[in-house]
Design a protein around this motif. Structure first.
Motif, PDB file in Angstrom:
ATOM      1  N   ILE A 101     -26.285   2.520  -2.078  1.00  0.00           N
ATOM      2  CA  ILE A 101     -26.408   1.144  -1.578  1.00  0.00           C
ATOM      3  C   ILE A 101     -27.167   1.045  -0.257  1.00  0.00           C
ATOM      4  O   ILE A 101     -27.249  -0.031   0.325  1.00  0.00           O
ATOM      5  N   SER A 102     -27.757   2.147   0.204  1.00  0.00           N
ATOM      6  CA  SER A 102     -28.461   2.128   1.487  1.00  0.00           C
ATOM      7  C   SER A 102     -29.619   1.138   1.501  1.00  0.00           C
ATOM      8  O   SER A 102     -29.837   0.422   2.485  1.00  0.00           O
ATOM      9  N   HIS A 103     -30.382   1.102   0.405  1.00  0.00           N
ATOM     10  CA  HIS A 103     -31.627   0.340   0.382  1.00  0.00           C
ATOM     11  C   HIS A 103     -31.574  -0.791  -0.640  1.00  0.00           C
ATOM     12  O   HIS A 103     -30.533  -1.051  -1.241  1.00  0.00           O
ATOM     13  N   ALA A 104     -32.712  -1.468  -0.823  1.00  0.00           N
ATOM     14  CA  ALA A 104     -32.782  -2.609  -1.727  1.00  0.00           C
ATOM     15  C   ALA A 104     -32.267  -2.231  -3.114  1.00  0.00           C
ATOM     16  O   ALA A 104     -32.475  -1.095  -3.568  1.00  0.00           O
ATOM     17  N   PRO A 105     -31.556  -3.128  -3.768  1.00  0.00           N
ATOM     18  CA  PRO A 105     -31.322  -4.531  -3.410  1.00  0.00           C
ATOM     19  C   PRO A 105     -30.118  -4.759  -2.505  1.00  0.00           C
ATOM     20  O   PRO A 105     -29.785  -5.918  -2.201  1.00  0.00           O
ATOM     21  N   TYR A 106     -29.459  -3.699  -2.049  1.00  0.00           N
ATOM     22  CA  TYR A 106     -28.247  -3.871  -1.252  1.00  0.00           C
ATOM     23  C   TYR A 106     -28.526  -3.869   0.252  1.00  0.00           C
ATOM     24  O   TYR A 106     -27.968  -4.668   0.997  1.00  0.00           O
ATOM     25  N   ASP A 107     -29.347  -2.925   0.689  1.00  0.00           N
ATOM     26  CA  ASP A 107     -29.716  -2.812   2.108  1.00  0.00           C
ATOM     27  C   ASP A 107     -28.511  -2.664   3.022  1.00  0.00           C
ATOM     28  O   ASP A 107     -28.431  -3.261   4.105  1.00  0.00           O
ATOM     29  N   ALA A 108     -27.544  -1.847   2.608  1.00  0.00           N
ATOM     30  CA  ALA A 108     -26.329  -1.667   3.400  1.00  0.00           C
ATOM     31  C   ALA A 108     -26.600  -0.967   4.726  1.00  0.00           C
ATOM     32  O   ALA A 108     -25.828  -1.099   5.676  1.00  0.00           O
ATOM     33  N   GLU A 109     -27.707  -0.247   4.788  1.00  0.00           N
ATOM     34  CA  GLU A 109     -28.019   0.526   5.999  1.00  0.00           C
ATOM     35  C   GLU A 109     -28.084  -0.366   7.237  1.00  0.00           C
ATOM     36  O   GLU A 109     -27.726   0.069   8.345  1.00  0.00           O
ATOM     37  N   LYS A 110     -28.527  -1.601   7.076  1.00  0.00           N
ATOM     38  CA  LYS A 110     -28.692  -2.476   8.241  1.00  0.00           C
ATOM     39  C   LYS A 110     -27.359  -2.940   8.832  1.00  0.00           C
ATOM     40  O   LYS A 110     -27.331  -3.508   9.923  1.00  0.00           O
ATOM     41  N   GLN A 114     -22.333  -1.914  12.658  1.00  0.00           N
ATOM     42  CA  GLN A 114     -21.197  -2.826  12.809  1.00  0.00           C
ATOM     43  C   GLN A 114     -19.869  -2.172  12.431  1.00  0.00           C
ATOM     44  O   GLN A 114     -18.800  -2.725  12.670  1.00  0.00           O
ATOM     45  N   LEU A 115     -19.941  -0.975  11.833  1.00  0.00           N
ATOM     46  CA  LEU A 115     -18.751  -0.343  11.271  1.00  0.00           C
ATOM     47  C   LEU A 115     -18.307   0.874  12.084  1.00  0.00           C
ATOM     48  O   LEU A 115     -19.099   1.463  12.812  1.00  0.00           O
ATOM     49  N   THR A 116     -17.028   1.233  11.964  1.00  0.00           N
ATOM     50  CA  THR A 116     -16.479   2.388  12.670  1.00  0.00           C
ATOM     51  C   THR A 116     -17.248   3.651  12.253  1.00  0.00           C
ATOM     52  O   THR A 116     -17.234   4.016  11.074  1.00  0.00           O
ATOM     53  N   PRO A 117     -17.898   4.325  13.197  1.00  0.00           N
ATOM     54  CA  PRO A 117     -18.822   5.413  12.854  1.00  0.00           C
ATOM     55  C   PRO A 117     -18.239   6.531  12.003  1.00  0.00           C
ATOM     56  O   PRO A 117     -18.874   6.978  11.046  1.00  0.00           O
ATOM     57  N   PHE A 118     -17.042   7.030  12.348  1.00  0.00           N
ATOM     58  CA  PHE A 118     -16.548   8.199  11.614  1.00  0.00           C
ATOM     59  C   PHE A 118     -16.198   7.867  10.170  1.00  0.00           C
ATOM     60  O   PHE A 118     -16.160   8.749   9.314  1.00  0.00           O
ATOM     61  N   MET A 119     -15.977   6.581   9.872  1.00  0.00           N
ATOM     62  CA  MET A 119     -15.734   6.191   8.489  1.00  0.00           C
ATOM     63  C   MET A 119     -17.044   6.177   7.704  1.00  0.00           C
ATOM     64  O   MET A 119     -17.080   6.505   6.514  1.00  0.00           O
ATOM     65  N   VAL A 120     -18.125   5.803   8.366  1.00  0.00           N
ATOM     66  CA  VAL A 120     -19.430   5.730   7.713  1.00  0.00           C
ATOM     67  C   VAL A 120     -19.920   7.123   7.324  1.00  0.00           C
ATOM     68  O   VAL A 120     -20.496   7.319   6.249  1.00  0.00           O
ATOM     69  N   VAL A 121     -19.673   8.103   8.191  1.00  0.00           N
ATOM     70  CA  VAL A 121     -20.112   9.480   7.932  1.00  0.00           C
ATOM     71  C   VAL A 121     -19.657   9.954   6.562  1.00  0.00           C
ATOM     72  O   VAL A 121     -20.415  10.580   5.803  1.00  0.00           O
ATOM     73  N   GLU A 126     -25.070  13.891  -0.016  1.00  0.00           N
ATOM     74  CA  GLU A 126     -25.939  14.966   0.465  1.00  0.00           C
ATOM     75  C   GLU A 126     -27.363  14.475   0.694  1.00  0.00           C
ATOM     76  O   GLU A 126     -28.115  15.066   1.473  1.00  0.00           O
ATOM     77  N   ASP A 127     -27.743  13.393   0.002  1.00  0.00           N
ATOM     78  CA  ASP A 127     -29.082  12.839   0.166  1.00  0.00           C
ATOM     79  C   ASP A 127     -29.184  11.877   1.340  1.00  0.00           C
ATOM     80  O   ASP A 127     -30.246  11.300   1.588  1.00  0.00           O
ATOM     81  N   GLY A 128     -28.082  11.691   2.078  1.00  0.00           N
ATOM     82  CA  GLY A 128     -28.085  10.807   3.233  1.00  0.00           C
ATOM     83  C   GLY A 128     -27.844   9.345   2.899  1.00  0.00           C
ATOM     84  O   GLY A 128     -27.702   8.513   3.798  1.00  0.00           O
ATOM     85  N   GLN A 129     -27.802   9.036   1.612  1.00  0.00           N
ATOM     86  CA  GLN A 129     -27.589   7.642   1.197  1.00  0.00           C
ATOM     87  C   GLN A 129     -26.125   7.247   1.324  1.00  0.00           C
ATOM     88  O   GLN A 129     -25.219   8.077   1.222  1.00  0.00           O
ATOM     89  N   LEU A 130     -25.913   5.954   1.512  1.00  0.00           N
ATOM     90  CA  LEU A 130     -24.565   5.401   1.516  1.00  0.00           C
ATOM     91  C   LEU A 130     -24.122   5.116   0.087  1.00  0.00           C
ATOM     92  O   LEU A 130     -24.906   4.622  -0.727  1.00  0.00           O
ATOM     93  N   TYR A 131     -22.850   5.418  -0.184  1.00  0.00           N
ATOM     94  CA  TYR A 131     -22.309   5.162  -1.517  1.00  0.00           C
ATOM     95  C   TYR A 131     -21.027   4.322  -1.465  1.00  0.00           C
ATOM     96  O   TYR A 131     -20.462   4.008  -2.514  1.00  0.00           O
ATOM     97  N   ALA A 132     -20.600   3.961  -0.268  1.00  0.00           N
ATOM     98  CA  ALA A 132     -19.395   3.153  -0.121  1.00  0.00           C
ATOM     99  C   ALA A 132     -19.410   2.485   1.251  1.00  0.00           C
ATOM    100  O   ALA A 132     -20.148   2.904   2.154  1.00  0.00           O
ATOM    101  N   ILE A 133     -18.589   1.445   1.395  1.00  0.00           N
ATOM    102  CA  ILE A 133     -18.456   0.738   2.659  1.00  0.00           C
ATOM    103  C   ILE A 133     -16.974   0.744   3.056  1.00  0.00           C
ATOM    104  O   ILE A 133     -16.119   0.368   2.253  1.00  0.00           O
ATOM    105  N   PRO A 134     -16.652   1.172   4.295  1.00  0.00           N
ATOM    106  CA  PRO A 134     -15.247   1.187   4.710  1.00  0.00           C
ATOM    107  C   PRO A 134     -14.705  -0.219   4.923  1.00  0.00           C
ATOM    108  O   PRO A 134     -15.409  -1.098   5.442  1.00  0.00           O
TER     109      PRO A 134
END
Length: 414
Positions: A101-110, A114-121, A126-134
């Motif tokens: 969900i990091s990039h389009a059409p979600y663009d969660a990276e932006k 706003q989120l607690t950093p250690f939860m985002v980690v 392994e590819d650096g992409q986001l797959y969930a939102i805390p």
């Protein structure tokens, strides 16, 4: 055939002309008590989105995560949005079955800042992409019954100066017929989450090396054994009926959990005991992260755009995050929702104690523990070895050496 198609077309046109619409059913799969957040918001979300109907499917904690993993592994459609607890997040993020969900059409990276950093980690693959939102975090907390402590002439401040003082206080409580803890393993679960270097995990370091045969685990096992040997725990299985009933009846003086445990106490464990419990920082002046929850979208989801809209609403809307904290005591992962006025408010269930301040202090001091995709089975192996120490008097060094060997062996299997 032409006549049938014509009739269907006519019925559709009639339906549209009469203003009828067909709502999309968005299925949310969750578990107690994370599912209460969805229940709290369904009515207002459906009112704001009349073309969406929410269908919540909830299973017990273990059943939810096990059935979810099986469904994802076999590419079986299970839901549009799934709730995942922190202990399982790496297992699912690395499964390759969640939508990136990091990039389009979600663009969660932006939204990450706003989120607690250690939860985002722990939501990154392994590819650096986001797959969930805390959605929420779980600052480790010592919940306690001040009335039971007073009966045993135990002071909460003195009791929490060290782990040794905590256990000594348990001996005073025992004289009054009250258990210090529901299970000796509780103290192990807390201690192994403390003293971790930033960037490391509970069971593995940043290079995947197994950490269980270490002074941190030795001390955790020793503390648990002291509690069991002194008869200070009820030997109760967490989340069992006997466990809940013992808490309800005032047989257990303390419980070490995440801040979210307030909601469990208030909603189903001991709602009639409102005002009887309080919150305090953990013994020994330590801070530990105890859980937290995420939302994710399975690759097999039928309604991904609608799923993302729902996740944004639940996790990135300050008003919603504030409301969930006010109503359910779920500490928000959204930093803008961690405002002074909200954290200073009295928590009714905790005798109007402004516990949010305590949780904020813990949240800011907690180490950034990095989850590993093998955490779940490592935790199970360690749990079984502790049981052998507590129930069969197995030697602690041998138990941890066996745990290390079993974990390493499992990692080496194809």
């Amino acid at each position: 055939m032409h006549n049938i198609i014509s009739r269907i077309s006519l019925l559709l046109l009639l339906g549209l002309s009469l203003g009828q619409t067909f709502a999309t059913t968005l299925t949310i799969a969750s578990y107690p008590n994370f599912d209460t957040s969805v229940r709290e918001i369904i009515q207002e979300y459906e009112k704001a989105n009349p073309d969406i109907k929410i269908r919540l499917v909830s299973l017990s904690y273990f059943d939810h995560h096990n059935s979810l993993y099986t469904a994802l592994k076999t590419n079986t459609p299970i839901a549009d949005v799934v709730g995942i607890e922190q202990d399982y997040i790496s297992k699912f993020v690395y499964s390759g079955k969640l939508a990136p969900i990091s990039h389009a059409p979600y663009d969660a990276e932006k939204y990450i800042d706003q989120l607690t950093p250690f939860m985002v980690v722990n939501a990154r693959g392994e590819d650096g992409q986001l797959y969930a939102i805390p959605a929420d975090i779980g600052p480790g907390t010592l919940f306690y019954r001040p009335d039971l402590l007073a009966r045993a002439d135990v002071d909460i401040e003195a009791m929490t100066t060290s782990w040794d003082a905590f256990i000594e206080a348990g001996k005073q409580l025992k004289k009054q017929g009250v258990y210090l803890l529901a299970n000796a393993s509780d103290i192990k679960d807390v201690f192994i989450r403390t003293g971790i270097q930033s960037g490391e995990g509970i069971y593995f370091d940043q290079h995947g090396k197994v950490l269980v045969n270490s002074p941190r685990f030795v001390r955790a096992f020793e503390l648990a054994k002291q509690v069991r040997t002194a008869g200070l725990d009820g030997r109760l299985q967490i989340w069992s009926n006997d466990w809940a009933e013992s808490i309800r009846r005032g047989h257990i003086a303390t419980a070490m959990m995440g801040a979210w445990f307030t909601g469990h106490l208030a909603s189903w464990i001991a709602p009639e005991e409102a005002g009887a419990w309080r919150a305090h920082q953990l013994p020994g002046h330590v801070y530990a992260n105890w859980g937290g929850s995420y939302y994710a979208i399975p690759q097999s989801a039928a309604h991904k755009p609608e799923a993302w809209d729902f996740i944004r609403y639940m996790t990135l809307n300050p008003q919603v995050q504030r409301r969930l904290f006010t109503e359910l005591d779920t500490f928000p992962a959204l930093q803008s929702a961690q405002s002074d006025d909200l954290l200073s408010r009295p928590v009714p269930y905790l005798g109007n104690q402004p516990a949010g301040r305590l949780w904020q202090t813990a949240a800011r001091a907690m180490p950034a523990i990095v989850a590993n995709k093998h955490d779940a089975f490592a935790a199970d192996i360690v749990r079984k070895q502790l049981d052998l120490v507590l129930d069969s008097h197995k030697d602690i060094p041998r138990a941890l050496a066996d745990a290390e060997r079993q974990i390493t062996r499992k990692l080496q299997r194809p």
